[in-house]
Design a protein around this motif. Structure first.
Motif, PDB file in Angstrom:
ATOM      1  N   HIS A  41       0.855  -1.179   0.000  1.00 23.99           N
ATOM      2  CA  HIS A  41       0.000   0.000   0.000  1.00 23.99           C
ATOM      3  C   HIS A  41       0.895   1.234   0.000  1.00 23.99           C
ATOM      4  CE1 HIS A  41      -3.402  -2.566   0.665  1.00 23.99           C
ATOM      5  NE2 HIS A  41      -2.769  -3.138   1.670  1.00 23.99           N
ATOM      6  N   PRO A  42       0.628   2.206  -0.874  1.00 15.96           N
ATOM      7  CA  PRO A  42       1.489   3.383  -0.966  1.00 15.96           C
ATOM      8  C   PRO A  42       1.689   4.067   0.394  1.00 15.96           C
ATOM      9  CG  PRO A  42      -0.135   3.386  -2.718  1.00 15.96           C
ATOM     10  CD  PRO A  42      -0.497   2.258  -1.796  1.00 15.96           C
ATOM     11  N   VAL A  43       2.909   4.496   0.618  1.00 21.19           N
ATOM     12  CA  VAL A  43       3.281   5.195   1.845  1.00 21.19           C
ATOM     13  C   VAL A  43       3.659   6.616   1.441  1.00 21.19           C
ATOM     14  CG1 VAL A  43       4.901   5.250   3.772  1.00 21.19           C
ATOM     15  CG2 VAL A  43       4.136   3.067   2.860  1.00 21.19           C
ATOM     16  N   ASN A  44       3.006   7.603   2.060  1.00 20.74           N
ATOM     17  CA  ASN A  44       3.217   8.985   1.638  1.00 20.74           C
ATOM     18  C   ASN A  44       3.775   9.894   2.724  1.00 20.74           C
ATOM     19  OD1 ASN A  44       2.147   8.475  -0.979  1.00 20.74           O
ATOM     20  ND2 ASN A  44       0.106   8.492  -0.072  1.00 20.74           N
ATOM     21  N   GLU A  45       3.950   9.374   3.928  1.00 19.17           N
ATOM     22  CA  GLU A  45       4.463  10.225   5.000  1.00 19.17           C
ATOM     23  C   GLU A  45       5.363   9.419   5.933  1.00 19.17           C
ATOM     24  OE1 GLU A  45       0.839  10.082   8.145  1.00 19.17           O
ATOM     25  OE2 GLU A  45       0.690  11.579   6.552  1.00 19.17           O
ATOM     26  N   THR A  46       6.231  10.123   6.623  1.00 23.56           N
ATOM     27  CA  THR A  46       7.230   9.483   7.476  1.00 23.56           C
ATOM     28  C   THR A  46       6.600   8.637   8.574  1.00 23.56           C
ATOM     29  OG1 THR A  46       8.744  11.310   7.010  1.00 23.56           O
ATOM     30  CG2 THR A  46       9.286   9.921   8.887  1.00 23.56           C
ATOM     31  N   ASP A  47       5.533   9.132   9.208  1.00 22.33           N
ATOM     32  CA  ASP A  47       4.900   8.349  10.277  1.00 22.33           C
ATOM     33  C   ASP A  47       4.357   7.027   9.754  1.00 22.33           C
ATOM     34  OD1 ASP A  47       5.501  10.180  12.233  1.00 22.33           O
ATOM     35  OD2 ASP A  47       3.541  11.163  12.191  1.00 22.33           O
ATOM     36  N   ALA A  48       3.785   7.039   8.559  1.00 19.42           N
ATOM     37  CA  ALA A  48       3.280   5.798   7.961  1.00 19.42           C
ATOM     38  C   ALA A  48       4.434   4.848   7.656  1.00 19.42           C
ATOM     39  CB  ALA A  48       2.480   6.102   6.705  1.00 19.42           C
ATOM     40  N   MET A  49       5.544   5.405   7.169  1.00 17.65           N
ATOM     41  CA  MET A  49       6.709   4.567   6.876  1.00 17.65           C
ATOM     42  C   MET A  49       7.267   3.989   8.167  1.00 17.65           C
ATOM     43  SD  MET A  49       8.413   3.511   4.179  1.00 17.65           S
ATOM     44  CE  MET A  49       8.834   1.890   4.771  1.00 17.65           C
ATOM     45  N   ARG A  50       7.286   4.771   9.226  1.00 16.51           N
ATOM     46  CA  ARG A  50       7.743   4.291  10.527  1.00 16.51           C
ATOM     47  C   ARG A  50       6.875   3.115  10.987  1.00 16.51           C
ATOM     48  NH1 ARG A  50       7.767   8.781  12.796  1.00 16.51           N
ATOM     49  NH2 ARG A  50       9.920   9.312  12.355  1.00 16.51           N
ATOM     50  N   SER A  51       5.571   3.203  10.748  1.00 17.85           N
ATOM     51  CA  SER A  51       4.664   2.100  11.107  1.00 17.85           C
ATOM     52  C   SER A  51       4.978   0.843  10.304  1.00 17.85           C
ATOM     53  CB  SER A  51       3.208   2.508  10.883  1.00 17.85           C
ATOM     54  OG  SER A  51       2.844   3.508  11.781  1.00 17.85           O
ATOM     55  N   VAL A  52       5.278   1.007   9.026  1.00 16.43           N
ATOM     56  CA  VAL A  52       5.653  -0.134   8.188  1.00 16.43           C
ATOM     57  C   VAL A  52       6.940  -0.764   8.717  1.00 16.43           C
ATOM     58  CG1 VAL A  52       6.460  -0.807   5.885  1.00 16.43           C
ATOM     59  CG2 VAL A  52       4.475   0.695   6.116  1.00 16.43           C
ATOM     60  N   LEU A  53       7.947   0.081   9.001  1.00 13.65           N
ATOM     61  CA  LEU A  53       9.207  -0.443   9.525  1.00 13.65           C
ATOM     62  C   LEU A  53       8.989  -1.159  10.859  1.00 13.65           C
ATOM     63  CD1 LEU A  53      11.737   2.434   8.737  1.00 13.65           C
ATOM     64  CD2 LEU A  53      11.383   0.298   7.485  1.00 13.65           C
ATOM     65  N   HIS A  54       8.153  -0.590  11.704  1.00 15.78           N
ATOM     66  CA  HIS A  54       7.849  -1.223  12.986  1.00 15.78           C
ATOM     67  C   HIS A  54       7.263  -2.620  12.758  1.00 15.78           C
ATOM     68  CE1 HIS A  54       5.514  -2.011  16.684  1.00 15.78           C
ATOM     69  NE2 HIS A  54       6.598  -1.508  17.252  1.00 15.78           N
ATOM     70  N   ALA A  55       6.343  -2.729  11.822  1.00 16.88           N
ATOM     71  CA  ALA A  55       5.738  -4.033  11.513  1.00 16.88           C
ATOM     72  C   ALA A  55       6.798  -5.008  10.996  1.00 16.88           C
ATOM     73  CB  ALA A  55       4.609  -3.867  10.492  1.00 16.88           C
ATOM     74  N   TRP A  56       7.684  -4.542  10.118  1.00 15.69           N
ATOM     75  CA  TRP A  56       8.739  -5.411   9.603  1.00 15.69           C
ATOM     76  C   TRP A  56       9.662  -5.878  10.726  1.00 15.69           C
ATOM     77  CZ3 TRP A  56      10.617  -2.270   4.716  1.00 15.69           C
ATOM     78  CH2 TRP A  56       9.624  -2.326   3.726  1.00 15.69           C
ATOM     79  N   ILE A  57      10.056  -4.950  11.595  1.00 13.07           N
ATOM     80  CA  ILE A  57      10.961  -5.278  12.692  1.00 13.07           C
ATOM     81  C   ILE A  57      10.308  -6.286  13.637  1.00 13.07           C
ATOM     82  CG2 ILE A  57      12.111  -4.331  14.736  1.00 13.07           C
ATOM     83  CD1 ILE A  57      12.459  -1.685  13.006  1.00 13.07           C
ATOM     84  N   GLU A  58       9.048  -6.046  13.972  1.00 16.07           N
ATOM     85  CA  GLU A  58       8.324  -6.945  14.877  1.00 16.07           C
ATOM     86  C   GLU A  58       8.121  -8.328  14.270  1.00 16.07           C
ATOM     87  OE1 GLU A  58       7.118  -6.441  18.135  1.00 16.07           O
ATOM     88  OE2 GLU A  58       8.541  -4.772  17.998  1.00 16.07           O
ATOM     89  N   ALA A  59       7.882  -8.390  12.970  1.00 12.30           N
ATOM     90  CA  ALA A  59       7.631  -9.672  12.301  1.00 12.30           C
ATOM     91  C   ALA A  59       8.907 -10.492  12.117  1.00 12.30           C
ATOM     92  CB  ALA A  59       6.966  -9.441  10.944  1.00 12.30           C
ATOM     93  N   GLY A  60      10.050  -9.836  12.092  1.00 12.37           N
ATOM     94  CA  GLY A  60      11.310 -10.501  11.801  1.00 12.37           C
ATOM     95  C   GLY A  60      11.569 -11.789  12.550  1.00 12.37           C
ATOM     96  N   PRO A  61      11.456 -11.796  13.879  1.00 12.22           N
ATOM     97  CA  PRO A  61      11.753 -13.023  14.625  1.00 12.22           C
ATOM     98  C   PRO A  61      10.792 -14.177  14.329  1.00 12.22           C
ATOM     99  CG  PRO A  61      11.799 -11.116  16.082  1.00 12.22           C
ATOM    100  CD  PRO A  61      11.245 -10.647  14.767  1.00 12.22           C
ATOM    101  N   ASN A  62       9.645 -13.877  13.747  1.00 12.49           N
ATOM    102  CA  ASN A  62       8.661 -14.922  13.465  1.00 12.49           C
ATOM    103  C   ASN A  62       8.777 -15.498  12.057  1.00 12.49           C
ATOM    104  OD1 ASN A  62       7.421 -14.597  16.037  1.00 12.49           O
ATOM    105  ND2 ASN A  62       6.457 -12.743  15.264  1.00 12.49           N
ATOM    106  N   LEU A  63       9.669 -14.953  11.245  1.00 11.91           N
ATOM    107  CA  LEU A  63       9.836 -15.446   9.883  1.00 11.91           C
ATOM    108  C   LEU A  63      10.609 -16.751   9.878  1.00 11.91           C
ATOM    109  CD1 LEU A  63      10.743 -12.087   8.097  1.00 11.91           C
ATOM    110  CD2 LEU A  63       8.527 -13.247   8.129  1.00 11.91           C
ATOM    111  N   ILE A  64      10.326 -17.575   8.893  1.00 12.40           N
ATOM    112  CA  ILE A  64      11.043 -18.843   8.740  1.00 12.40           C
ATOM    113  C   ILE A  64      12.430 -18.540   8.186  1.00 12.40           C
ATOM    114  CG2 ILE A  64      11.109 -21.017   7.470  1.00 12.40           C
ATOM    115  CD1 ILE A  64       8.018 -20.940   7.528  1.00 12.40           C
ATOM    116  N   PRO A  65      13.496 -18.893   8.918  1.00  8.79           N
ATOM    117  CA  PRO A  65      14.852 -18.605   8.436  1.00  8.79           C
ATOM    118  C   PRO A  65      15.114 -19.255   7.086  1.00  8.79           C
ATOM    119  CG  PRO A  65      14.882 -19.259  10.736  1.00  8.79           C
ATOM    120  CD  PRO A  65      13.482 -19.519  10.218  1.00  8.79           C
ATOM    121  N   PRO A  66      15.835 -18.603   6.213  1.00  9.58           N
ATOM    122  CA  PRO A  66      16.572 -17.359   6.410  1.00  9.58           C
ATOM    123  C   PRO A  66      15.803 -16.103   5.970  1.00  9.58           C
ATOM    124  CG  PRO A  66      17.291 -18.356   4.374  1.00  9.58           C
ATOM    125  CD  PRO A  66      16.215 -19.256   4.958  1.00  9.58           C
ATOM    126  N   ALA A  67      14.505 -16.132   6.011  1.00  9.82           N
ATOM    127  CA  ALA A  67      13.705 -14.982   5.573  1.00  9.82           C
ATOM    128  C   ALA A  67      14.001 -13.750   6.419  1.00  9.82           C
ATOM    129  CB  ALA A  67      12.211 -15.319   5.635  1.00  9.82           C
TER     130      ALA A  67
END
Length: 173
Positions: A41-67
């Motif tokens: 989904h298009p990201v148009n502002e820094t706060d929205a991008m920060r939310s996306v990064l937060h989701a990526w960071i939080e999801a990281g430990p739950n990914l199947i390695p080496p994802a």
């Protein structure tokens, strides 16, 4: 999966919330977003991008390695120039997809190829047997990177993301 991987010119590292403004120059750019998967989904502002990064960071430990999802930083000046991900392709989540996105102002410098080669080599060291890349048929830049990586064209499919895509594959050796 946690990763810090240097190349000659780049450092592939974990995303940080402080990367949001620079990440927006990548994922908020129309020239980049146009080619991303329909789930993006298009990201148009820094706060929205920060939310996306937060989701990526939080999801990281739950990914199947080496994802994982990583930032690409230019070592010379510490500038964030792109992002890479290695994730399981939908719908069956059996195949690992490598994808990349770079700031438009750094296109054509070989960063996508250099960073991708490093992540692919690392992924093979982790034991995966093949890596795929998918691209829309008119995404000539992505197709060129896949070819420079030595990926074999497998064909065209609508299996992934419910859209017609070119499929490329690379196996060790």
């Amino acid at each position: 999966m946690s990763l810090e991987l240097p190349t000659d010119r780049l450092l592939i590292r974990e995303w940080e919330l402080g990367d949001a403004e620079d990440a927006l120059k990548i994922y908020g750019a129309d020239e980049v977003a146009h080619w991303l998967t329909p789930e993006w989904h298009p990201v148009n502002e820094t706060d929205a991008m920060r939310s996306v990064l937060h989701a990526w960071i939080e999801a990281g430990p739950n990914l199947i390695p080496p994802a994982g999802r990583w930032a690409i930083v230019r070592r010379q000046d510490g500038q964030l120039v792109g992002g890479l991900s290695l994730k399981l392709l939908p719908p069956f989540e059996e195949d690992f997809e490598l994808s990349w996105a770079l700031r438009p102002d750094v296109w054509g410098r070989g960063y996508a190829t250099e960073a991708s080669r490093a992540v692919i080599a690392w992924a093979f060291e982790q034991g995966i047997e093949e890596v795929f890349a998918v691209a829309r048929p008119r995404n000539e830049r992505a197709i060129a990177v896949a070819r420079r990586l030595g990926m074999e064209w497998v064909g065209e499919t609508e299996k992934y993301y419910d859209m017609r895509l070119q499929v490329f594959r690379l196996r060790p050796g």
